[in-house]
Design a protein around this motif. Structure first.
Motif, PDB file in Angstrom:
ATOM      1  N   ALA A 100      14.446   2.806  -2.477  1.00  0.00           N
ATOM      2  CA  ALA A 100      14.400   1.364  -2.221  1.00  0.00           C
ATOM      3  C   ALA A 100      13.517   1.130  -0.994  1.00  0.00           C
ATOM      4  O   ALA A 100      13.441   1.983  -0.111  1.00  0.00           O
ATOM      5  CB  ALA A 100      15.808   0.816  -1.993  1.00  0.00           C
ATOM      6  N   GLY A 101      12.877  -0.018  -0.943  1.00  0.00           N
ATOM      7  CA  GLY A 101      11.814  -0.222   0.049  1.00  0.00           C
ATOM      8  C   GLY A 101      12.250  -0.626   1.449  1.00  0.00           C
ATOM      9  O   GLY A 101      11.437  -0.687   2.352  1.00  0.00           O
TER      10      GLY A 101
ATOM     11  N   ILE B 166      10.979   7.559   1.213  1.00  0.00           N
ATOM     12  CA  ILE B 166       9.577   7.762   0.826  1.00  0.00           C
ATOM     13  C   ILE B 166       8.756   8.031   2.090  1.00  0.00           C
ATOM     14  O   ILE B 166       8.703   7.193   2.992  1.00  0.00           O
ATOM     15  CB  ILE B 166       9.015   6.528   0.074  1.00  0.00           C
ATOM     16  CG1 ILE B 166       9.821   6.225  -1.181  1.00  0.00           C
ATOM     17  CG2 ILE B 166       7.538   6.720  -0.236  1.00  0.00           C
ATOM     18  CD1 ILE B 166       9.654   7.228  -2.318  1.00  0.00           C
ATOM     19  N   GLY B 167       8.148   9.206   2.143  1.00  0.00           N
ATOM     20  CA  GLY B 167       7.347   9.572   3.317  1.00  0.00           C
ATOM     21  C   GLY B 167       8.135  10.253   4.422  1.00  0.00           C
ATOM     22  O   GLY B 167       7.570  10.678   5.421  1.00  0.00           O
ATOM     23  N   THR B 168       9.440  10.390   4.272  1.00  0.00           N
ATOM     24  CA  THR B 168      10.251  11.002   5.338  1.00  0.00           C
ATOM     25  C   THR B 168       9.845  12.453   5.619  1.00  0.00           C
ATOM     26  O   THR B 168       9.642  12.836   6.774  1.00  0.00           O
ATOM     27  CB  THR B 168      11.756  10.910   4.994  1.00  0.00           C
ATOM     28  OG1 THR B 168      12.156   9.536   5.090  1.00  0.00           O
ATOM     29  CG2 THR B 168      12.601  11.730   5.939  1.00  0.00           C
ATOM     30  N   ALA B 169       9.700  13.239   4.560  1.00  0.00           N
ATOM     31  CA  ALA B 169       9.380  14.665   4.769  1.00  0.00           C
ATOM     32  C   ALA B 169       8.055  14.837   5.499  1.00  0.00           C
ATOM     33  O   ALA B 169       7.864  15.800   6.250  1.00  0.00           O
ATOM     34  CB  ALA B 169       9.355  15.406   3.430  1.00  0.00           C
ATOM     35  N   ALA B 170       7.124  13.881   5.319  1.00  0.00           N
ATOM     36  CA  ALA B 170       5.798  13.973   5.953  1.00  0.00           C
ATOM     37  C   ALA B 170       5.864  13.737   7.456  1.00  0.00           C
ATOM     38  O   ALA B 170       4.901  13.961   8.176  1.00  0.00           O
ATOM     39  CB  ALA B 170       4.846  12.968   5.294  1.00  0.00           C
ATOM     40  N   ALA B 171       7.021  13.268   7.964  1.00  0.00           N
ATOM     41  CA  ALA B 171       7.172  12.975   9.396  1.00  0.00           C
ATOM     42  C   ALA B 171       7.869  14.094  10.164  1.00  0.00           C
ATOM     43  O   ALA B 171       8.022  14.031  11.381  1.00  0.00           O
ATOM     44  CB  ALA B 171       7.948  11.677   9.577  1.00  0.00           C
ATOM     45  N   PHE B 172       8.312  15.131   9.451  1.00  0.00           N
ATOM     46  CA  PHE B 172       9.054  16.239  10.070  1.00  0.00           C
ATOM     47  C   PHE B 172       8.216  17.501  10.128  1.00  0.00           C
ATOM     48  O   PHE B 172       7.348  17.675   9.297  1.00  0.00           O
ATOM     49  CB  PHE B 172      10.345  16.512   9.271  1.00  0.00           C
ATOM     50  CG  PHE B 172      11.424  15.510   9.558  1.00  0.00           C
ATOM     51  CD1 PHE B 172      12.435  15.813  10.462  1.00  0.00           C
ATOM     52  CD2 PHE B 172      11.414  14.271   8.938  1.00  0.00           C
ATOM     53  CE1 PHE B 172      13.446  14.885  10.724  1.00  0.00           C
ATOM     54  CE2 PHE B 172      12.409  13.344   9.206  1.00  0.00           C
ATOM     55  CZ  PHE B 172      13.428  13.652  10.099  1.00  0.00           C
TER      56      PHE B 172
ATOM     57  N   LYS C   8      19.059   3.277  -4.006  1.00  0.00           N
ATOM     58  CA  LYS C   8      18.191   3.531  -5.155  1.00  0.00           C
ATOM     59  C   LYS C   8      17.168   2.411  -5.291  1.00  0.00           C
ATOM     60  O   LYS C   8      17.510   1.234  -5.167  1.00  0.00           O
ATOM     61  CB  LYS C   8      19.019   3.572  -6.435  1.00  0.00           C
ATOM     62  CG  LYS C   8      19.880   4.809  -6.551  1.00  0.00           C
ATOM     63  CD  LYS C   8      20.640   4.781  -7.859  1.00  0.00           C
ATOM     64  CE  LYS C   8      21.402   6.086  -8.073  1.00  0.00           C
ATOM     65  NZ  LYS C   8      22.105   6.100  -9.352  1.00  0.00           N
ATOM     66  N   GLY C   9      15.935   2.777  -5.603  1.00  0.00           N
ATOM     67  CA  GLY C   9      14.899   1.780  -5.850  1.00  0.00           C
ATOM     68  C   GLY C   9      14.835   1.442  -7.330  1.00  0.00           C
ATOM     69  O   GLY C   9      15.726   1.797  -8.110  1.00  0.00           O
ATOM     70  N   ALA C  10      13.768   0.779  -7.714  1.00  0.00           N
ATOM     71  CA  ALA C  10      13.599   0.342  -9.104  1.00  0.00           C
ATOM     72  C   ALA C  10      13.555   1.538 -10.056  1.00  0.00           C
ATOM     73  O   ALA C  10      13.890   1.413 -11.235  1.00  0.00           O
ATOM     74  CB  ALA C  10      12.333  -0.484  -9.230  1.00  0.00           C
ATOM     75  N   ASP C  11      13.149   2.704  -9.546  1.00  0.00           N
ATOM     76  CA  ASP C  11      13.067   3.893 -10.405  1.00  0.00           C
ATOM     77  C   ASP C  11      14.419   4.608 -10.548  1.00  0.00           C
ATOM     78  O   ASP C  11      14.506   5.658 -11.203  1.00  0.00           O
ATOM     79  CB  ASP C  11      11.995   4.859  -9.877  1.00  0.00           C
ATOM     80  CG  ASP C  11      12.274   5.321  -8.453  1.00  0.00           C
ATOM     81  OD1 ASP C  11      13.378   5.035  -7.926  1.00  0.00           O
ATOM     82  OD2 ASP C  11      11.389   5.968  -7.858  1.00  0.00           O
ATOM     83  N   GLY C  12      15.467   4.065  -9.898  1.00  0.00           N
ATOM     84  CA  GLY C  12      16.803   4.644 -10.025  1.00  0.00           C
ATOM     85  C   GLY C  12      17.035   5.910  -9.214  1.00  0.00           C
ATOM     86  O   GLY C  12      18.061   6.569  -9.355  1.00  0.00           O
TER      87      GLY C  12
ATOM     88  N   ALA D 186       0.840  -1.203   0.000  1.00  0.00           N
ATOM     89  CA  ALA D 186       0.000   0.000   0.000  1.00  0.00           C
ATOM     90  C   ALA D 186       0.877   1.257   0.000  1.00  0.00           C
ATOM     91  O   ALA D 186       0.488   2.294  -0.511  1.00  0.00           O
ATOM     92  CB  ALA D 186      -0.916  -0.003   1.215  1.00  0.00           C
ATOM     93  N   GLN D 187       2.076   1.124   0.599  1.00  0.00           N
ATOM     94  CA  GLN D 187       3.035   2.227   0.552  1.00  0.00           C
ATOM     95  C   GLN D 187       3.681   2.193  -0.828  1.00  0.00           C
ATOM     96  O   GLN D 187       4.426   1.273  -1.126  1.00  0.00           O
ATOM     97  CB  GLN D 187       4.144   1.984   1.588  1.00  0.00           C
ATOM     98  CG  GLN D 187       3.714   2.184   2.986  1.00  0.00           C
ATOM     99  CD  GLN D 187       4.255   3.481   3.532  1.00  0.00           C
ATOM    100  OE1 GLN D 187       4.872   4.270   2.810  1.00  0.00           O
ATOM    101  NE2 GLN D 187       4.017   3.749   4.780  1.00  0.00           N
ATOM    102  N   ASP D 188       3.413   3.165  -1.622  1.00  0.00           N
ATOM    103  CA  ASP D 188       4.013   3.190  -2.953  1.00  0.00           C
ATOM    104  C   ASP D 188       5.456   3.683  -2.827  1.00  0.00           C
ATOM    105  O   ASP D 188       5.699   4.855  -2.574  1.00  0.00           O
ATOM    106  CB  ASP D 188       3.191   4.120  -3.856  1.00  0.00           C
ATOM    107  CG  ASP D 188       3.716   4.110  -5.281  1.00  0.00           C
ATOM    108  OD1 ASP D 188       4.554   3.245  -5.591  1.00  0.00           O
ATOM    109  OD2 ASP D 188       3.296   4.968  -6.063  1.00  0.00           O
ATOM    110  N   MET D 189       6.428   2.772  -2.977  1.00  0.00           N
ATOM    111  CA  MET D 189       7.826   3.140  -2.751  1.00  0.00           C
ATOM    112  C   MET D 189       8.497   3.573  -4.052  1.00  0.00           C
ATOM    113  O   MET D 189       9.492   2.972  -4.482  1.00  0.00           O
ATOM    114  CB  MET D 189       8.582   1.980  -2.106  1.00  0.00           C
ATOM    115  CG  MET D 189       8.001   1.498  -0.790  1.00  0.00           C
ATOM    116  SD  MET D 189       7.831   2.777   0.466  1.00  0.00           S
ATOM    117  CE  MET D 189       9.439   2.683   1.235  1.00  0.00           C
ATOM    118  N   THR D 190       7.945   4.587  -4.686  1.00  0.00           N
ATOM    119  CA  THR D 190       8.605   5.148  -5.865  1.00  0.00           C
ATOM    120  C   THR D 190       8.510   6.672  -5.789  1.00  0.00           C
ATOM    121  O   THR D 190       7.632   7.212  -5.122  1.00  0.00           O
ATOM    122  CB  THR D 190       7.923   4.713  -7.184  1.00  0.00           C
ATOM    123  OG1 THR D 190       6.524   4.979  -7.079  1.00  0.00           O
ATOM    124  CG2 THR D 190       8.137   3.236  -7.466  1.00  0.00           C
ATOM    125  N   ALA D 191       9.421   7.321  -6.497  1.00  0.00           N
ATOM    126  CA  ALA D 191       9.372   8.780  -6.578  1.00  0.00           C
ATOM    127  C   ALA D 191       8.163   9.169  -7.433  1.00  0.00           C
ATOM    128  O   ALA D 191       7.684   8.358  -8.231  1.00  0.00           O
ATOM    129  CB  ALA D 191      10.651   9.292  -7.223  1.00  0.00           C
TER     130      ALA D 191
END
Ligand code: HEC
Ligand code: HEC
Length: 315
Positions: A82-83, A89-95, A73-77, A23-28
């Protein structure tokens, strides 16, 4: 019949638990912002990929690593997508978020800048410098669409908060029991599962980053003893989730604990916070209530009740 039902229930469970993950979309995001903002995000991305050579950051780095060496790096480079543990992914939303280490509420810029003193074995950049703003812009872009939920527990994304503290606690229990035998086992695992990429002596191979030690000119190659990665339990949590490259979660917990014991018993730069900060008049605001902090390889072992000499030499 009952057995079939059990299998179906187990399958459903697995599906559900992996679903919460998926459910967590781990891409840019698919596109960069337009105009000047897009340029800044791209500058931040460039810095994450070339931290030790980028003109805006090289003077603040004291090793051969880049941010993407650990924020993989994840699949999107893209760095940090990476998961596993330490995804952005989501880091900025926690600060802004609480940090026990600094005993203050940290901004995303504080958090990124502090990595220069520790993981990058350098100095803390000025808080409102172009590099600092650009890195924060890149990490913020990776959180587009995520719900803001400031973290009162620690300076981590929701994703990392779910995985990281629990894994650290788990490995701490294992690591505390370490002996010289575990060190020897770790040495063997290193040789078989890590050395092909990271070098027989942790020096790195081509694009594969160094893990410890110095180069021929006496310059330190990797993270120092103030970095999260230098702590046995934290490094084990990270390695379990991310290494060997592309095969995270494939090693047993004991093998991970042992190989990290070996890796973090080797030579790396000591950490003394006072020496990592610029002179007061240049530094700008340093958002921390903790102004003295020192670590060595030995003290990092002692923190878990371990004697480095005994672990390394068996006496
Ligand atoms: C040697 C490995 C390493 C390198 C290199 C590194 N970091 Fe980290 N970073 C970590 C680890 C491990 C954590 C989580 C551990 C912790 O909180 O102690 C982390 C956490 C973070 C976080 C919080 C992420 C979250 O959601 O949990 C940010 C932001 C961050 N690092 C930024 C950076 C930046 C920017 C750079 C480059 C200047 C960098 N890091 C380089 C290992 C590294
Ligand atoms: C197939 C090659 C490969 C293998 C095998 C491998 N790694 Fe890595 N490792 C990498 C790469 C590549 C990176 C950095 C990712 C990047 O730069 O994109 C990395 C990063 C790291 C880092 C953080 C960066 C640093 O240099 O400090 C640590 C710690 C690490 N690996 C430990 C291990 C351990 C322990 C093993 C063995 C269990 C292992 N690795 C096996 C390729 C590998």
């Amino acid at each position: 019949m009952i057995k079939k039902k059990m299998i179906a229930v187990t399958a459903l469970f697995t599906l559900l638990s992996s679903f919460t993950y998926a459910a967590q979309d781990m891409t840019a995001p698919k596109e960069y912002p337009k105009g000047e903002l897009g340029k800044l995000v791209k500058l931040g991305e460039d810095i994450m990929n070339n931290t030790d050579t980028h003109p805006l950051t090289k003077d603040f780095v004291g090793n051969k690593l880049q941010c993407k060496s650990c924020h993989l790096k994840g699949a999107d480079g893209k760095p940090g997508t990476a998961g596993g543990i330490s995804s952005w992914i989501g880091t900025a939303a926690a600060f802004p978020a609480w940090s026990k280490r600094e005993k203050t509420i940290q901004t995303l810029q504080d958090r990124s800048n502090n990595c220069f003193m520790r993981s990058m074995n350098g100095k803390r950049p000025i808080i409102d410098s172009e590099a600092s703003v650009a890195m924060a812009a890149y990490i913020t872009w990776l959180s587009e669409g995520k719900k803001i939920k400031m973290n009162e527990k620690g300076p981590w994304s929701e994703h990392n908060t779910k995985l990281y503290p629990k894994a650290v606690k788990h490995f701490k229990k294992i690591q505390k029991k370490a002996t010289h035998e575990n060190y020897l086992a770790g040495k063997e695992i290193y040789k078989n599962q890590c050395a092909s990429c990271h070098g027989a002596n942790g020096e790195g191979v081509a694009a594969f980053p160094p893990l410890w030690g110095k180069d021929a000119n006496g310059n330190w190659l990797s993270y120092n003893t103030g970095a999260g990665m230098s702590k046995l339990d934290k490094a084990a949590a990270w390695v379990k989730s991310n290494m060997p490259l592309g095969q995270g979660n494939s090693m047993s917990d004991q093998d991970v604990a042992d190989v990290v014991l070996y890796m973090n018993a080797q030579e790396r730069a000591s950490f003394d916070l006072k020496k990592r900060l610029l002179p007061r008049e240049q530094m700008g605001y340093y958002n921390s209530k903790v102004l003295e902090e020192k670590h060595t390889v030995e003290s990092n072992f002692k923190a878990l009740g371990l004697n480095l000499e005994e672990i390394k030499n068996g006496k």
